[in-house]
Design a protein around this motif. Sequence first.
Motif, PDB file in Angstrom:
ATOM      1  N   UNK A  85       0.647  -1.346   0.030  1.00 50.36           N
ATOM      2  CA  UNK A  85      -0.185  -0.079   0.099  1.00 50.36           C
ATOM      3  C   UNK A  85       1.350   1.320  -0.223  1.00 50.36           C
ATOM      4  N   UNK A  86       0.789   1.755  -1.006  1.00 49.30           N
ATOM      5  CA  UNK A  86       1.600   3.453  -1.462  1.00 49.30           C
ATOM      6  C   UNK A  86       0.506   3.815  -1.195  1.00 49.30           C
ATOM      7  N   UNK A  87       1.087   4.983   0.174  1.00 49.12           N
ATOM      8  CA  UNK A  87      -0.536   6.400   0.623  1.00 49.12           C
ATOM      9  C   UNK A  87       1.223   7.316  -0.080  1.00 49.12           C
ATOM     10  N   UNK A  88       0.777   7.777  -0.767  1.00 51.51           N
ATOM     11  CA  UNK A  88       1.585   9.272  -1.295  1.00 51.51           C
ATOM     12  C   UNK A  88       0.694  10.362  -0.161  1.00 51.51           C
ATOM     13  N   UNK A  89      -0.703  10.959   0.235  1.00 48.89           N
ATOM     14  CA  UNK A  89      -1.514  11.398   0.534  1.00 48.89           C
ATOM     15  C   UNK A  89      -0.721  11.292   2.144  1.00 48.89           C
ATOM     16  N   UNK A  90      -0.350  10.150   3.434  1.00 52.38           N
ATOM     17  CA  UNK A  90       0.634  10.260   3.914  1.00 52.38           C
ATOM     18  C   UNK A  90       1.853   9.943   4.196  1.00 52.38           C
ATOM     19  N   UNK A  91       2.199   9.791   2.811  1.00 52.32           N
ATOM     20  CA  UNK A  91       3.397  10.052   2.776  1.00 52.32           C
ATOM     21  C   UNK A  91       4.242   8.281   3.173  1.00 52.32           C
ATOM     22  N   UNK A  92       3.604   7.106   3.628  1.00 49.17           N
ATOM     23  CA  UNK A  92       3.994   5.911   3.847  1.00 49.17           C
ATOM     24  C   UNK A  92       3.590   4.945   3.389  1.00 49.17           C
ATOM     25  N   UNK A  93       4.612   3.943   2.910  1.00 48.88           N
ATOM     26  CA  UNK A  93       4.030   2.633   1.725  1.00 48.88           C
ATOM     27  C   UNK A  93       4.418   1.186   4.171  1.00 48.88           C
ATOM     28  N   UNK A  94       3.339   0.441   3.263  1.00 45.64           N
ATOM     29  CA  UNK A  94       2.453  -0.821   4.379  1.00 45.64           C
ATOM     30  C   UNK A  94       2.508  -1.790   3.399  1.00 45.64           C
ATOM     31  N   UNK A  95       3.411  -3.011   3.887  1.00 43.21           N
ATOM     32  CA  UNK A  95       3.371  -4.083   3.457  1.00 43.21           C
ATOM     33  C   UNK A  95       2.217  -5.524   4.082  1.00 43.21           C
ATOM     34  N   UNK A  96       1.550  -5.565   3.641  1.00 45.19           N
ATOM     35  CA  UNK A  96       0.683  -7.009   4.090  1.00 45.19           C
ATOM     36  C   UNK A  96       0.088  -8.127   3.409  1.00 45.19           C
ATOM     37  N   UNK A  97       0.996  -9.048   4.809  1.00 47.37           N
ATOM     38  CA  UNK A  97       0.834 -10.357   4.244  1.00 47.37           C
ATOM     39  C   UNK A  97      -0.339 -11.323   3.871  1.00 47.37           C
ATOM     40  N   UNK A  98      -0.319 -11.621   2.638  1.00 41.12           N
ATOM     41  CA  UNK A  98      -0.602 -12.785   2.876  1.00 41.12           C
ATOM     42  C   UNK A  98      -2.662 -13.095   2.934  1.00 41.12           C
ATOM     43  N   UNK A  99      -3.820 -11.881   1.840  1.00 42.01           N
ATOM     44  CA  UNK A  99      -4.448 -11.292   1.764  1.00 42.01           C
ATOM     45  C   UNK A  99      -5.208 -12.188   0.712  1.00 42.01           C
ATOM     46  N   UNK A 100      -6.738 -12.581   0.695  1.00 40.36           N
ATOM     47  CA  UNK A 100      -7.464 -13.089   0.391  1.00 40.36           C
ATOM     48  C   UNK A 100      -8.313 -11.862  -0.075  1.00 40.36           C
ATOM     49  N   UNK A 101      -8.639 -12.179  -1.579  1.00 38.11           N
ATOM     50  CA  UNK A 101      -9.846 -10.896  -1.590  1.00 38.11           C
ATOM     51  C   UNK A 101     -10.737 -11.398  -2.181  1.00 38.11           C
ATOM     52  N   UNK A 102     -12.003 -11.045  -2.798  1.00 37.66           N
ATOM     53  CA  UNK A 102     -12.453 -11.477  -3.537  1.00 37.66           C
ATOM     54  C   UNK A 102     -13.513 -10.703  -4.893  1.00 37.66           C
ATOM     55  N   UNK A 103     -14.032 -10.300  -5.859  1.00 34.50           N
ATOM     56  CA  UNK A 103     -14.091  -9.861  -6.494  1.00 34.50           C
ATOM     57  C   UNK A 103     -15.792 -10.227  -7.491  1.00 34.50           C
ATOM     58  N   UNK A 104     -16.515  -9.539  -7.353  1.00 32.72           N
ATOM     59  CA  UNK A 104     -17.723  -9.960  -7.441  1.00 32.72           C
ATOM     60  C   UNK A 104     -19.192  -9.571  -8.794  1.00 32.72           C
ATOM     61  N   UNK A 105     -19.342  -9.510  -9.333  1.00 37.20           N
ATOM     62  CA  UNK A 105     -20.149  -8.996  -9.917  1.00 37.20           C
ATOM     63  C   UNK A 105     -21.776  -9.084  -8.794  1.00 37.20           C
ATOM     64  N   UNK A 106     -22.841  -8.457  -8.730  1.00 35.60           N
ATOM     65  CA  UNK A 106     -24.074  -8.622  -8.071  1.00 35.60           C
ATOM     66  C   UNK A 106     -24.934  -7.317  -8.279  1.00 35.60           C
ATOM     67  N   UNK A 107     -25.922  -8.066  -8.387  1.00 38.03           N
ATOM     68  CA  UNK A 107     -27.152  -6.556  -8.754  1.00 38.03           C
ATOM     69  C   UNK A 107     -26.956  -5.092  -8.462  1.00 38.03           C
ATOM     70  N   UNK A 108     -26.549  -4.424  -9.863  1.00 35.37           N
ATOM     71  CA  UNK A 108     -26.124  -3.091  -9.256  1.00 35.37           C
ATOM     72  C   UNK A 108     -25.285  -2.750  -8.897  1.00 35.37           C
ATOM     73  N   UNK A 109     -24.688  -3.760  -9.378  1.00 41.10           N
ATOM     74  CA  UNK A 109     -23.171  -2.840  -8.983  1.00 41.10           C
ATOM     75  C   UNK A 109     -21.985  -3.516  -9.109  1.00 41.10           C
TER      76      UNK A 109
END
Length: 319
Positions: A85-109
């Motif tokens: 995560x590169x946050x140029x507004x706060x001037x910081x960089x974060x590293x997160x390990x082993x994240x699971x992410x799901x993206x899905x089409x749903x009604x209206x969005x």
Amino acid sequence: QFKPTEISISGPSLRVIRDQDNGFALSMQNSKSIASDNTLPEPGTSDTSLMDIIDLLGTPEEDLDQSSPLQKLQSVTITNARVIIEDYALGITWFLPDMDLGLARVDKGLEANATVSMKTGVNTETDIALSAYFNRDLEEFAIALRMQNFDPAFLAERIDAIPVLDDQNIIINVNAQTILSNNFDVLRAELDVHSAAGMLRIEKAYDRPLNYENMQLSALYDRTENTIDLKTLSADIAGVYVTIESKIKTNEDFTKFETSPSLHIPRLTGKDIENLWPKFLRGEGAEEWLVGNLKEGSLTNLQLTLDASAAQSSETWSF
């Protein structure tokens, strides 16, 4: 033509970027493109943008290019991702390990769900779950965040603007919901925080940490009314149960505040006053009078209401 409905990806590296204008970008690289020393890859190196996939899932199926191989895509699942995560507004960089992410089409969005477990303290393992829903008709985002066993000092070590959280012995559980506009302006937000027990360090007031139990915070922000409703802030502090409630009137850029906070203490003894009296008021006549007259007594159902206001002009606050 082969048209997948689901795509699963394991072990990539995700890059989340927030610029100084609060704009967001999301991209994906293969895991070998990030060095073991956490240095960032050169721009364009094995970089596959996910923004097109997100736009695709958020677009009605009938509006998509019928010849596209992804026209039937309904969901994308990413597991064991390493996140930068590169946050140029706060001037910081974060590293997160082993994240699971799901993206899905749903009604209206579009719906997104993410989970990650990470250390936020020496002996603190924190579970974080984030869900988001974009409604294309309303052009709004609904976001829910849940954190179990979170150490706020984790933020103080990375964000210089909140040093008050550093050196605190606090573990909290957080539930938060918010509605954002398509420009990421907060329209409405609810926050609930609970901490079973811990210690507060307030160096300007006390030479020792204050033990507390059963700390509870519940608050609601409404941009339409420009109000912050502090429903309750309560805790048992060094044996004294304290509750604060307040409705705060503000403006869109948070440069003016008006409030009448109400403090309630069911029972307060002379010994409690002696233990909790701040050091910068030691020796004052009020201390001698209260401690002296209440040494063997107590006050019950104590209620205190204050009127307060604050305004910012340039970089100066007036109260």
